[in-house]
Write an enzyme that holds these catalytic residues in place. Structure first.
Site, PDB file in Angstrom:
ATOM      1  N   HIS A 115      36.774  38.263  37.921  1.00 25.04           N
ATOM      2  CA  HIS A 115      35.602  39.125  38.036  1.00 25.04           C
ATOM      3  C   HIS A 115      34.477  38.572  38.922  1.00 25.04           C
ATOM      4  O   HIS A 115      33.617  39.335  39.377  1.00 25.04           O
ATOM      5  CB  HIS A 115      35.032  39.383  36.635  1.00 25.04           C
ATOM      6  CG  HIS A 115      34.351  40.719  36.507  1.00 25.04           C
ATOM      7  ND1 HIS A 115      33.604  41.291  37.516  1.00 25.04           N
ATOM      8  CD2 HIS A 115      34.300  41.612  35.488  1.00 25.04           C
ATOM      9  CE1 HIS A 115      33.133  42.455  37.123  1.00 25.04           C
ATOM     10  NE2 HIS A 115      33.541  42.674  35.892  1.00 25.04           N
ATOM     11  N   TYR A 137      25.666  48.837  26.488  1.00 24.66           N
ATOM     12  CA  TYR A 137      25.716  48.438  27.896  1.00 24.66           C
ATOM     13  C   TYR A 137      26.592  49.433  28.648  1.00 24.66           C
ATOM     14  O   TYR A 137      27.739  49.660  28.287  1.00 24.66           O
ATOM     15  CB  TYR A 137      26.314  47.032  27.990  1.00 24.66           C
ATOM     16  CG  TYR A 137      26.376  46.408  29.369  1.00 24.66           C
ATOM     17  CD1 TYR A 137      25.576  45.326  29.688  1.00 24.66           C
ATOM     18  CD2 TYR A 137      27.257  46.862  30.345  1.00 24.66           C
ATOM     19  CE1 TYR A 137      25.641  44.713  30.934  1.00 24.66           C
ATOM     20  CE2 TYR A 137      27.331  46.276  31.601  1.00 24.66           C
ATOM     21  CZ  TYR A 137      26.519  45.207  31.887  1.00 24.66           C
ATOM     22  OH  TYR A 137      26.577  44.612  33.131  1.00 24.66           O
ATOM     23  N   THR A 175      25.709  45.137  40.113  1.00 22.36           N
ATOM     24  CA  THR A 175      25.567  46.092  39.016  1.00 22.36           C
ATOM     25  C   THR A 175      24.204  45.968  38.359  1.00 22.36           C
ATOM     26  O   THR A 175      23.495  44.979  38.532  1.00 22.36           O
ATOM     27  CB  THR A 175      26.645  45.855  37.935  1.00 22.36           C
ATOM     28  OG1 THR A 175      26.486  44.539  37.391  1.00 22.36           O
ATOM     29  CG2 THR A 175      28.038  46.033  38.498  1.00 22.36           C
TER      30      THR A 175
END
Length: 774
Positions: free
Chosen positions: A461, A577, A590
């Site tokens: 990630h 979230y 993000t």
């Protein structure tokens, strides 16, 4: 070994007559062709750099400006107002001064156009305006299309994208307090209000000054710290905790032959990399507004390298091979021969050679990949001690520098058997963690090919977010099935050059102490994997088609359903979230949308509290969905809460000061973590004639030990896929139970809204859904 000899250009031996040199013509040819290919890539990158550097103008526009200036000179007019004459006093005679002036004028025009484009791209109020009520400012802003140029390359807009703005302290604090009001009682909220006021009036201003200074200097004041502190400094396993996955087609398996599926898709991956290197991929856009593309740069040939304090992300030049794992062995598979990319049929042939190879794994090799699945510090120490020299270093370099990692799995996965629902859950867990040693979790992405022809992808990630990898995955799936295809027997099309050198098996010398560390890492990873509870299902009762008829944003509808489902599951609300992209800004990643708002809580409480008047519930629902859309738009345009607070916290750590307010904010758990993955290249798929060719999307592990992770994808008009994760060790969470609550909540919301599908609402009047990806 024959394949080993292909890696050297010549051999020599010492004889009584002197040195006997034996040249390998095949190896020298390979070196020559490799050099030619490398120089071609450099020339392409140089050309693209020039084109991108002058965008939105074109290099040919320079000639137009030169001709125009020379033409005016012949008519005895001086457009330079005497500047050409001044230049002529210090340079050789005509036409050099005219060329120099033309070039300077051309560069000035480019600078002006880029400055205008950057100012236009900095305007985001269009997102918030209503249809039919466009302001004059927005009408002028529409000129962005004129300045956007034609046929942009992937990185054409990078120099014109605006920087992410730093919100005002008072605005962030105010939005934060509003977001947690419904989650706290009066005493807790009063205490937090006092902490916030103290922070805002004292330490906050000092931290903000440093943050604004960074924003002036850096392209993005968040991204580098986000990558380092959220991802690379994490010392726990990245498997489950950080990595995520993507699935194959849900209802179709193009071929049952494992090697053939690998042949087509590996070839497609390298076709995509070729387009990436040439910058031929069209920049992702949001309502014609370009998004940042910098995350694409490290997609291939990238690996996360473990460290004792922090990891790092290493990116190399284009590798011409992939690393392959099968039954405990590691192989190097070359995908280029004589300077050309192998055909899908040739790659299938090479993969089949690996599948048929009877060689056993070396001592300690079979479960070596568990080091990447366990804690980071033991892996960093083992790498430094056992893989820093000799054969181990060469083999590890081969894996880390590969274009990407491939696993040939002996299991069969997908929607199959007597219990297709349970099989999807197993499929998700397999992609997320596998056997904990048959993936290389440090690679930018690993592709898994199963025995029955199914495939999937697992991604690290830190280097990029899911929409970037999703773009690659969509291209690969579409190219595999609709362009390359298979013959009647299920094999790849084309012919095979049987003289191809065999894939090279990597060699290892694993010490007993290293084997012990492998076992310890495997035990940690296995315990983590066993604790993950997963539930994947395709909701086909209705999709965004019916939701839009209710004049509601599909994303807001799903988020309200998740709030309702969570309240029914736990009888309370939680910090929620939802990922929002900030790629309208340079190097944006993000931002968090806090989906649990005062409005959503009021709606859920009214619906569950026995409110008999449905019109009241509908009104509260409209208010909650509109608030969600507002929060999402604010997050996209730099008005979010959490990244600002995160960076303020990082500054406080650098300064060595403590903030009770920031410490408490950053320690709050996200018990409901959600994310939507949207299909970005709908043109690649025919959802009308081939609705079965849709991916089931992807998912991720739970963020909190006592919470849920929910990934969802809206496909076509009638399908919504859900991936739900939690932990068995928490008695209060159950993925299947929560999935049932989500189904019921979706039906209940539609039933609440559907009688009033023709009711005009404010939501209908606002701009259409702007959500693009997470």
């Amino acid at each position: 070994m024959a394949e080993a000899h292909q890696a050297v250009a010549f051999q020599f031996t010492v004889t009584p007559e002197g040195i006997d040199v034996r040249l390998s013509h095949q190896a020298l040819t390979e070196i020559y062709l490799s050099g030619v290919r490398s120089w071609k890539k450099r020339l392409i990158r140089l050309k693209n750099s020039v084109i991108t550097g002058v965008y939105p103008a074109s290099p040919s526009s320079w000639l137009f400006v030169v001709i125009a200036i020379l033409a005016t000179m012949y008519t005895r007019s001086d457009p330079s107002m005497g500047l050409i004459a001044k230049i002529q006093e210090h340079l050789p005679p005509y036409p050099t001064p005219s060329l120099l002036f033309s070039t300077m004028l051309w560069l000035l025009l480019i600078f002006t156009m880029r400055l205008c484009l950057k100012q236009l791209l900095s305007y985001h109020r269009w997102i918030f305006e209503q249809h039919g009520k466009m302001s004059n400012t927005t009408k002028v802003w529409a000129l962005v299309r004129i300045f956007s140029g034609r046929k942009p390359l992937l990185y054409s807009y990078q120099g014109s994208l605006p920087n992410l703005p730093v919100p005002a302290i008072k605005d962030t604090v105010k939005r934060y307090l509003e977001s947690v009001r419904s989650l706290m009682d009066d005493t807790q909220y009063e205490r937090m209000t006092n902490l916030a006021a103290e922070f805002e009036s004292s330490l906050g201003n000092r931290l903000q000054w440093y943050l604004k200074l960074k924003a002036l200097w850096a392209a993005n004041y968040v991204s580098d710290w986000w990558e380092e502190y959220v991802y690379l400094r994490g010392r726990s396993p990245i498997m489950v905790n950080s990595n995520y996955y993507g699935m194959d087609f849900l209802y179709v398996t193009p071929t049952p032959i494992q090697a053939a599926r690998a042949g087509n898709s590996i070839h497609a991956f390298f076709l995509y990399r070729r387009k990436l290197n040439r910058e031929e991929i069209k920049p992702v856009s949001l309502a014609t507004i370009p998004c940042c593309s910098y995350q694409f740069e490290r997609m291939f040939d990238t690996c996360r390298i473990p460290g004792t304090l922090t990891d790092s992300v290493q990116h190399w030049q284009d590798s011409d091979y992939v690393a392959v794992y099968h039954r405990g062995r590691y192989f190097r598979l070359w995908v280029y021969q004589a300077g050309r990319l192998l055909s899908p049929r040739e790659i299938e042939f090479q993969i089949q050679r690996i599948l048929d190879d009877p060689a056993p794994p070396a001592k300690g090799e079979a479960k070596l990949g568990a080091l990447t699945a366990g804690d980071r510090i033991p892996w960093a120490k083992a790498r430094a001690e056992y893989f820093s020299s000799g054969v181990n270093k060469r083999s590890l370099d081969c894996i880390e520098k590969a274009a990407f990692f491939v696993t040939l799995d002996d299991d069969e996965q997908g929607m199959m058997g007597d219990d297709p629902a349970a099989s999807l859950d197993c499929y998700a867990k397999s992609l997320l963690h596998g056997k904990c040693y048959d993936r290389w979790f440090d690679k930018s992405f690993s592709v898994v090919y199963y025995k029955n022809g199914k495939n999937g992808i697992n991604a690290e990630h830190s280097w990029a977010d899911a929409p970037v990898l999703s773009h690659l995955w969509e291209y690969t799936l579409a190219t595999d099935c609709f362009q390359l295809g298979y013959n009647a027997e299920g094999h790849c099309k084309g012919e095979v050059d049987s003289s191809l050198p065999r894939p090279q098996k990597l060699n290892w010398e694993i010490a007993p102490e290293c084997e012990e560390q492998i076992s310890q890492s495997l035990a940690v990873a296995q315990a983590l994997a066993d604790d993950v509870d997963f539930h994947v299902f395709a909701f086909r009762d209705f999709g965004k088609g019916k939701v839009k008829k209710c004049r509601v944003s599909p994303d807001a509808f799903i988020q309200m359903a998740l709030q309702l489902a969570y309240y029914r599951d736990r009888r309370t609300f939680c910090l929620t979230y939802e990922s929002s992209m900030t790629r309208l800004f340079r190097e944006g990643r993000t931002e968090t949308v806090r989906s649990c708002s005062n409005e959503s809580c009021a709606f859920v409480q009214a619906l569950e509290g026995g409110e008999v008047r449905s019109d009241v519930c509908r009104r509260l629902f409209r208010s909650a969905s509109e608030k969600h859309q507002l929060l999402y738009r604010m997050a996209m345009t730099g008005g979010g809460i959490d990244r600002h607070l995160f960076c303020l916290y990082v500054v406080s750590k650098y300064l060595g000061v403590e903030s009770p307010f920031l410490k408490e904010v950053l320690s709050e758990p996200w018990r409901l973590s959600t994310s939507q993955t949207a299909v970005q290249q709908m043109e690649l798929f025919d959802m009308v004639n081939h609705p079965e060719y849709v991916s089931c999307g992807g998912g991720f592990g739970p963020v909190a030990d006592d919470g849920y992770g929910v990934a969802y994808s809206v496909l076509g008009e009638d399908v919504i896929n859900f991936h739900i994760s939690c932990k068995h060790s928490c008695p209060d969470t159950d993925a299947h139970k929560f999935g049932a609550q989500i189904r019921k909540a979706l039906h209940d919301l539609l039933q609440l809204l559907s009688p009033y599908q023709k009711e005009p609402t404010r939501t209908e009047k606002t701009r259409p859904e702007v959500k693009k990806d997470l």
